[in-house]
Design an enzyme around this catalytic site. Structure first.
Site, PDB file in Angstrom:
ATOM      1  N   ALA A  62       0.801  -1.262   0.189  1.00 11.50           N
ATOM      2  CA  ALA A  62       0.005   0.311   0.147  1.00 11.50           C
ATOM      3  C   ALA A  62       0.888   1.643   0.271  1.00 11.50           C
ATOM      4  O   ALA A  62       1.682   1.771   0.594  1.00 11.50           O
ATOM      5  CB  ALA A  62      -0.917  -0.194   1.046  1.00 11.50           C
ATOM      6  N   GLY A 103       0.773  -5.125   1.474  1.00  8.59           N
ATOM      7  CA  GLY A 103      -0.272  -4.945   0.171  1.00  8.59           C
ATOM      8  C   GLY A 103      -0.358  -5.831  -1.116  1.00  8.59           C
ATOM      9  O   GLY A 103      -0.448  -6.805  -2.136  1.00  8.59           O
ATOM     10  N   GLU A 106      -0.503  -9.751  -0.788  1.00  5.46           N
ATOM     11  CA  GLU A 106      -1.645  -9.521  -0.634  1.00  5.46           C
ATOM     12  C   GLU A 106      -2.367  -9.333  -1.385  1.00  5.46           C
ATOM     13  O   GLU A 106      -3.603 -10.249  -2.365  1.00  5.46           O
ATOM     14  CB  GLU A 106      -2.366  -8.501   0.855  1.00  5.46           C
ATOM     15  N   GLU A 126       4.063  -5.003   8.061  1.00  6.88           N
ATOM     16  CA  GLU A 126       2.901  -4.082   8.020  1.00  6.88           C
ATOM     17  C   GLU A 126       3.405  -3.718  10.050  1.00  6.88           C
ATOM     18  O   GLU A 126       3.433  -2.778  10.087  1.00  6.88           O
ATOM     19  CB  GLU A 126       1.484  -4.054   8.594  1.00  6.88           C
TER      20      GLU A 126
END
Length: 721
Positions: A62, A103, A106, A126
């Site tokens: 992200a 991310g 993910e 994270e």
């Protein structure tokens, strides 16, 4: 330039991410990927989709610049994008090279298949930002790689090569002692690959070939969310994990929340129920001060290397060889930094005995690393070979950079820099390791002040990460840019400071220490002050820190200040301590007493008597000072001086000050640095408290008047950062 592209190779669509430097999944890139998936599904001539990044990064995850902004939730958000990929009627293959983090992993877990280069780096980091994976990572990774491997990766945030995860294993037996350890090689697991194929050679060609096999063999589309997620001893395992992690996590809440989310993958009735637990945990952590502090440190480290008037493309001076003047503790440590980076370095001393002693200390430092398994014997000898001793300035004349690390005395520095000016080749960078002295004055001892810069290393120089780069009035831009780049090469975090007494860190610590001494006058004892601030989170209190550094060091600085400012108030207790020869650990007595072979600080009745006697002599009636006041006065002293430093332009930004304190002075990471801490407390309240301190008997009322910048920001409801 578009951050993604769409190309057709035969009957396969390739969606390529190109959002430098790490393909962060910002809103524009998310839209580009989703548009590509929709386009491929609408095209009857397309049978499969390959999602690929760049050689250096599939995706770093992200875009955390979007945190707490409308873009973070703008559609398609990461959950929407992953859901669309999972529902794709045509197989989506993630082709992974470089970093696949957060991310990005993910996103890959949302694809039906995954292929990777063996050295691709895989992580869900994270937790290092005080968060947990918020895009389904805590739910999908346990299903794809096994509960224990997933928990290890998520709670530690550590990176694992794809080759190891191509042999990941689903749990078949108990392995409760392997929380946060290397469960990848546990014999109690059996294979079940996270990656469908490790590609040798060109990644895109390998991914296209794999896509062809998927279509030709009519392989069913695998959705990770549909895989079972079990553990034979789930309740006991997760309790063990919590007990283990609780002791390791300290003040940070994220690691335990990570365990809760992974546990939900096992205990929830449906995937979506587990996803809801993950989402709640993410939103909770995002709002915590600990996560704010970690994100502040993340961005602050990147910001401190940017200098507004020095373009990033500034030509650099080559640094192929180096020299260090002085083979003492600092000089030896600085030399080790160059050798560690493979840069030949000559170490110059005035006498053979001091030179031999310094080289011996360097060798012992390396030998200790060998004993700890951090260095091989071969590398020890290779690094020692890069460090060449000399007693002759002529031997260093061709070095690209020379760093002076001699006694902190202006007359001594003058002699050294006049000699360097006459000796060194044109274009050589002349650096001083001074911690407090005027770099401009040192530069004036040469005919090339443009080549002079301050490089303030922190002790021990071969260990401490911080490097204050002091920019003189005449320091050339290419010199500054070169030293900033060199700092990264030798694995330091460089922070630019202007010229003033003590620069950023020591100027502020001077106020901090002065306030600690003032509290001794008023009624506190060294052990009370140290205990209060250490409980708050500082690695070491001001008196233990002074004993470690040497009380004579600060005494020398005070005596210089007394000479320069005759009206300056004396730190009587501290001066008397030094007059008694109590210099700290090196003399086995300072603010505390020390025992042979024991670095523990023991309160000493002699010190208490010295303090009590001074109070009586000065007519001071001691008062009780509580721990809260101790902490506020010490930290707000840093903040107020930091505000003045910002105002004067000594520091470029508030976060630079925080990076100095996080990396050089033991400031607690979970509080983000003194300036961010003040922001989180609220500058209005901080300024108000300072004015209260100014009214106390014996207070330095002038100092406690909030700095103009602080007062202005407080009045306007703004923050430093």
């Amino acid at each position: 330039m578009s951050v993604s592209s769409y190309q057709i190779h035969g009957r396969t669509a390739v969606i390529a991410m190109n959002n430098p430097p790490v393909n962060a999944l910002g809103l524009e890139l998310r839209r580009g990927i989703l548009d590509g998936v929709d386009r491929a599904n609408a095209d009857a001539a397309i049978d499969a989709i390959v999602l690929i990044g760049t050689p250096s990064a599939f995706s770093g995850g992200a875009d955390i610049r979007e945190f707490n902004t409308p873009k973070m939730l703008a559609e398609p958000n990461l959950h929407t994008l992953i859901g669309a990929i999972e529902r794709s009627a045509k197989p989506v293959i993630a082709a992974i090279s470089g970093g696949c983090m957060g991310g990005g992993l993910e996103l890959a877990l949302g694809c039906h298949f995954r292929v990777a280069l063996a050295d691709a780096q895989i992580a869900l980091p994270e937790v290092k930002l005080g968060l947990l994976p918020g895009g389904g990572g805590t739910q999908r990774l346990p299903r794809a790689a096994g509960v224990e491997i997933a928990l290890n990766m998520i709670v530690s945030g550590n990176t694992v090569p794809a080759q190891q995860l191509a042999q990941t294993q689903l749990l078949r037996g108990p392995s409760m002692g392997r929380v946060l350890t290397d469960s990848l090689r546990s014999p109690q697991y059996v294979p079940d690959a996270l990656f469908d194929e490790i590609v040798a050679g060109d990644l895109q060609s390998g991914a296209l070939a794999f896509a062809g096999k998927v279509v030709a063999e009519k392989r069913p589309l695998k959705r990770v969310r549909d895989l079972p997620c079990t553990h034979p001893e789930a309740e006991a395992y997760f309790q063990f994990a919590r007990n283990t992690v609780r002791g390791m996590a300290g003040p940070f809440p994220a690691p335990l929340r990570c365990i809760d989310a992974v546990a939900a993958a096992v205990t929830s009735k449906t995937f979506d129920e587990g996803l809801a637990v993950e989402r709640a945990g993410f939103e909770h952590l995002l709002a915590t001060p600990e996560s704010r502090a970690l994100r502040h440190a993340f961005f602050g480290e990147r910001a401190c290397t940017k200098i507004p008037d020095v373009p990033e493309d500034t030509p650099l001076r080559p640094i192929r060889t180096a020299a260090v003047i002085g083979a003492g503790t600092m000089g030896g440590g600085i030399a080790m930094n160059f050798a560690n980076a493979g840069i030949p370095v000559k170490v110059l001393e005035a006498g053979a005995e001091a030179l031999e002693r310094g080289l011996g200390v360097i060798r012992r430092n390396y030998e200790n690393q060998v004993k700890k398994g951090k260095l091989t014997a071969e590398k020890l000898e290779a690094r020692m070979a890069l460090i060449q001793p000399t007693l002759d300035y002529a031997a260093i004349k061709d070095a690209d950079i020379v760093i002076e690390a001699v006694f902190e005395d202006m007359d001594v520095k003058k002699t050294v820099f006049e000699t360097l000016d006459a000796t060194m080749k044109p274009g050589a960078i002349l650096a001083t390791n001074t911690s407090t002295l005027d770099v401009d004055r040192i530069a004036s001892f040469t005919k090339r002040p443009q080549d002079v810069v301050g490089t303030h290393f922190f002790s021990p120089a071969n260990v401490m990460r911080l490097l204050e780069v002091v920019r003189g009035a005449k320091t050339a831009k290419d010199v500054l840019a070169t030293v900033m780049k060199l700092a990264k090469t030798i694995k330091k975090l460089p922070v630019v400071s202007g010229v003033c007494d003590g620069f950023i860190g020591n100027r502020m610590i001077g106020r901090y220490s002065a306030e600690a001494l003032r509290m001794l006058d008023e009624g506190a004892l060294p052990q009370q002050v140290d205990k209060a601030i250490e409980k708050w989170g500082m690695a070491m209190g001001p008196f233990r820190m002074s004993d470690l550094a040497g009380n004579d060091v600060s005494w020398l600085i005070r005596k210089r200040h007394y000479a320069e400012h005759p009206q300056m108030p004396r730190a009587v207790i501290a001066d008397r301590l030094c007059e008694a020869g109590r210099y700290g650990q090196k003399t086995s007595k300072g603010w505390y007493a020390y025992k042979p072979g024991d670095r523990s600080a023991y309160p000493d009745a002699e010190v208490e008597k010295l303090i009590v006697d001074y109070r009586k002599e000065a007519g001071i009636t001691p008062r009780r000072i509580d721990d809260a006041e101790i902490v506020e006065r010490l930290i707000y002293a840093l903040v107020n001086e930091g505000a003045r430093i910002l105002e004067e332009g000594i520091a470029l930004r508030a976060s630079d000050i925080d990076m100095v304190y996080l990396n050089g002075y033991g400031f607690p990471l979970h509080r983000g640095g003194p300036m961010l801490h003040a922001d989180m407390v609220g500058l209005f309240g901080v300024a108000r408290r300072m004015r209260e301190f100014a009214k106390q008997p014996g207070a330095d009322a002038e100092f406690w008047e909030p700095a103009p910048l602080l007062a202005k920001l407080a009045a306007e409801g703004k923050t430093f950062n």
